[in-house]
Design an enzyme around this catalytic site. Structure first.
Site, PDB file in Angstrom:
ATOM      1  N   CYS A 151       0.826  -1.190  -0.042  1.00 47.25           N
ATOM      2  CA  CYS A 151      -0.162   0.179   0.144  1.00 47.25           C
ATOM      3  C   CYS A 151       0.847   1.227   0.096  1.00 47.25           C
ATOM      4  CB  CYS A 151      -1.037   0.043   1.115  1.00 47.25           C
ATOM      5  SG  CYS A 151      -0.320  -0.263   2.599  1.00 47.25           S
TER       6      CYS A 151
HETATM    7  N1  LIG Z   1      -4.340  -4.238   4.590  1.00 49.44           N
HETATM    8  C1  LIG Z   1      -3.936  -3.388   4.025  1.00 49.44           C
HETATM    9  O1  LIG Z   1      -4.026  -2.095   3.648  1.00 49.44           O
HETATM   10  C2  LIG Z   1      -2.929  -4.131   2.877  1.00 49.44           C
HETATM   11  C3  LIG Z   1      -2.553  -3.601   1.924  1.00 49.44           C
HETATM   12  C4  LIG Z   1      -1.603  -4.247   0.944  1.00 49.44           C
HETATM   13  C5  LIG Z   1      -1.118  -5.472   1.068  1.00 49.44           C
HETATM   14  N2  LIG Z   1      -1.781  -6.102   2.058  1.00 49.44           N
HETATM   15  C6  LIG Z   1      -1.096  -7.377   2.493  1.00 49.44           C
HETATM   16  O2  LIG Z   1      -2.284  -8.227   2.042  1.00 49.44           O
HETATM   17  C7  LIG Z   1      -2.349  -9.442   2.896  1.00 49.44           C
HETATM   18  C8  LIG Z   1      -3.657  -9.665   3.639  1.00 49.44           C
HETATM   19  O3  LIG Z   1      -3.782  -8.183   4.702  1.00 49.44           O
HETATM   20  P1  LIG Z   1      -4.767  -8.268   5.454  1.00 49.44           P
HETATM   21  O4  LIG Z   1      -4.790  -6.685   5.804  1.00 49.44           O
HETATM   22  O5  LIG Z   1      -6.189  -8.397   4.674  1.00 49.44           O
HETATM   23  O6  LIG Z   1      -4.721  -8.997   6.659  1.00 49.44           O
HETATM   24  P2  LIG Z   1      -5.735  -9.659   7.639  1.00 49.44           P
HETATM   25  O7  LIG Z   1      -6.742  -8.675   7.873  1.00 49.44           O
HETATM   26  O8  LIG Z   1      -5.028  -9.961   8.932  1.00 49.44           O
HETATM   27  O9  LIG Z   1      -6.409 -11.009   6.918  1.00 49.44           O
HETATM   28  C9  LIG Z   1      -5.526 -12.206   6.976  1.00 49.44           C
HETATM   29  C10 LIG Z   1      -6.486 -13.352   6.245  1.00 49.44           C
HETATM   30  O10 LIG Z   1      -5.410 -14.562   6.236  1.00 49.44           O
HETATM   31  C11 LIG Z   1      -6.039 -15.645   6.819  1.00 49.44           C
HETATM   32  N3  LIG Z   1      -4.982 -16.373   7.547  1.00 49.44           N
HETATM   33  C12 LIG Z   1      -3.946 -15.932   8.597  1.00 49.44           C
HETATM   34  N4  LIG Z   1      -3.152 -16.759   8.917  1.00 49.44           N
HETATM   35  C13 LIG Z   1      -3.418 -17.996   8.189  1.00 49.44           C
HETATM   36  C14 LIG Z   1      -2.906 -19.162   7.953  1.00 49.44           C
HETATM   37  N5  LIG Z   1      -1.950 -19.734   8.658  1.00 49.44           N
HETATM   38  N6  LIG Z   1      -3.450 -20.170   6.994  1.00 49.44           N
HETATM   39  C15 LIG Z   1      -4.351 -19.712   6.309  1.00 49.44           C
HETATM   40  N7  LIG Z   1      -5.010 -18.519   6.383  1.00 49.44           N
HETATM   41  C16 LIG Z   1      -4.597 -17.628   7.282  1.00 49.44           C
HETATM   42  C17 LIG Z   1      -6.964 -14.972   8.060  1.00 49.44           C
HETATM   43  O11 LIG Z   1      -7.792 -15.853   8.490  1.00 49.44           O
HETATM   44  P3  LIG Z   1      -8.478 -15.593  10.031  1.00 49.44           P
HETATM   45  O12 LIG Z   1      -9.576 -14.354   9.747  1.00 49.44           O
HETATM   46  O13 LIG Z   1      -9.470 -17.008  10.215  1.00 49.44           O
HETATM   47  O14 LIG Z   1      -7.518 -15.444  10.989  1.00 49.44           O
HETATM   48  C18 LIG Z   1      -7.519 -13.838   7.240  1.00 49.44           C
HETATM   49  O15 LIG Z   1      -8.591 -14.340   6.389  1.00 49.44           O
HETATM   50  C19 LIG Z   1      -1.005  -9.266   3.963  1.00 49.44           C
HETATM   51  O16 LIG Z   1       0.177  -9.975   3.601  1.00 49.44           O
HETATM   52  C20 LIG Z   1      -0.986  -7.786   3.902  1.00 49.44           C
HETATM   53  O17 LIG Z   1       0.529  -7.281   4.053  1.00 49.44           O
HETATM   54  C21 LIG Z   1      -2.464  -5.390   3.126  1.00 49.44           C
END
Ligand SMILES: NC(=O)c1ccc[n+]([C@@H]2O[C@H](COP(=O)([O-])OP(=O)(O)OC[C@H]3O[C@@H](n4cnc5c(N)ncnc54)[C@H](OP(=O)(O)O)[C@@H]3O)[C@@H](O)[C@H]2O)c1
Length: 341
Positions: A151
């Site tokens: 981001c």
């Molecule tokens: N947030 C942002 O603004 C943003 C921007 C760019 C990139 N990203 C990247 O995009 C990715 C996702 O970000 P997010 O913000 O959506 O994260 P998040 O809200 O923490 O969601 C993570 C997801 O992954 C699942 N998960 C976690 N550990 C897992 C495992 N061991 N096996 C299978 N599933 C698992 C979680 O399931 P549960 O809910 O069941 O735990 C949840 O569905 C990250 O790598 C982040 O760095 C995020």
């Protein structure tokens, strides 16, 4: 029509991908996964989805997903978790769009230094295309493996890319002062992100050590054809979503604003999600949030030798899920803006 799996569907970015694809005429969501204790309907997690999508969110089991005849997998998973699944879906010939950082940095040493872990799938790095459509559209059209940008890097790179590509920047350090809402850190519970800590507060964090700095450096150096030095300082602000970045760039000669604006407009002429603001106007979070746009406004220092560029994105859309769908559109031959306007 393409059949889609979203892994990490209960996270912030997974949820945004679901919402975008529900209005996308060429996408059929077949599988949703999370790390749940037991399978549950996605509408139980996000009541807004009730009546719109009836899928049960299940455990991430590759063979099970493959049986659903999917064409493309969005990996909205934490870094390190993503790398293993990306490699397995790629081996099975599936298109993969990875939202994590696992395949963005081409230098493994940089990855291991900033993410504090071994990269155990480095052989796949050469296959991944950095999914910033404004820079790599042609490569995205030809690939089946996209490393979706971070981001902060999206907002920072787009803010200064024209100055480097068109050789308007001097060789001084480029400074990025960036401010993000709390959803940038994901949906997991973290003390520093609870309301009582964030509300009416403002703080810098990971100063000099943030993992997005090498990603910005990598891409700006590629654009300039030489190593670019940057300083990047992120701040947490008490809003849910949105990133505002102010970039300070020394110019290689005195410039006027109209010529800089022409340079930006020409560089982004085929970029449907970059909006260059007219002279005297700068983007604000309110203008951009909930859209897939990157708004960019430019000002000049009084000596006219430095550009001060302000960019704004929604971290969950242009900074993550919107950009991921934009990449899907380009890679699948759909109109780039499909489902995103
Ligand atoms: N947030 C942002 O603004 C943003 C921007 C760019 C990139 N990203 C990247 O995009 C990715 C996702 O970000 P997010 O913000 O959506 O994260 P998040 O809200 O923490 O969601 C993570 C997801 O992954 C699942 N998960 C976690 N550990 C897992 C495992 N061991 N096996 C299978 N599933 C698992 C979680 O399931 P549960 O809910 O069941 O735990 C949840 O569905 C990250 O790598 C982040 O760095 C995020």
């Amino acid at each position: 029509m393409i059949n889609i799996a979203i892994c990490g569907a209960t996270g912030y970015t997974g949820y945004e991908i679901i919402k975008i694809l529900l209005r996308h005429p060429k996408a059929d969501i077949r599988v949703l996964t999370a790390k749940l204790d037991k399978p549950a309907k996605i509408s139980e997690e996000f009541p807004e989805l009730k009546g719109k999508i009836d899928l049960v969110c299940e455990e991430l089991v590759v063979n099970h997903i493959l049986k659903k005849k999917i064409d493309l997998v969005f990996l909205a998973l934490p870094h390190r978790i993503s790398m293993e699944y990306a490699s397995r879906f790629i081996n099975k010939g599936k298109m993969v769009i990875d939202l994590s950082a696992d395949f963005r940095l081409k230098d493994v040493k940089e990855y291991e230094r900033y993410y504090g872990q071994k990269h155990i799938y480095k052989d796949y790095l050469a296959q991944s295309v950095y999914g910033l459509p404004e820079l790599y559209k042609d490569s995205i059209k030809r690939t089946r493996f996209i490393a979706n940008p971070g981001c902060y890097p999206t907002g920072s790179i787009l803010a200064v890319a024209p100055l480097l590509a068109k050789k308007r920047a001097a060789k001084d350090t480029i400074i990025f002062d960036a401010k993000s809402g709390t959803t940038g850190a994901g949906r997991k519970a973290v003390l520093g992100l609870i309301f009582g800590e964030v509300a009416e507060n403002l703080k810098a964090y990971k100063v000099g050590t943030h993992q997005h700095a090498p990603e910005i450096t990598q891409e700006l150096s590629n654009l300039a054809g030489k190593k670019i030095d940057i300083l990047f300082t992120p701040h947490l602000v008490p809003i849910r979503r949105g990133i505002l970045t102010t970039a300070y760039v020394s110019l290689n000669k005195k410039s006027d604003l109209s010529s800089l604006l022409r340079c930006y407009k020409s560089f982004y002429q085929n970029a449907p999600f970059v909006k260059i603001y007219d002279e005297g106007l700068l983007p604000q979070v309110h203008d951009i949030v909930n859209t897939n746009y990157c708004g960019i406004g430019i000002a000049l220092s009084s000596d006219k030798k430095k550009a001060i560029v302000v960019s704004v994105i929604d971290n969950l859309l242009k900074g993550a899920s919107g950009q991921a769908v934009q990449n899907m559109n380009i890679a699948c031959g759909f109109p780039e803006t499909m489902g995103l306007e």
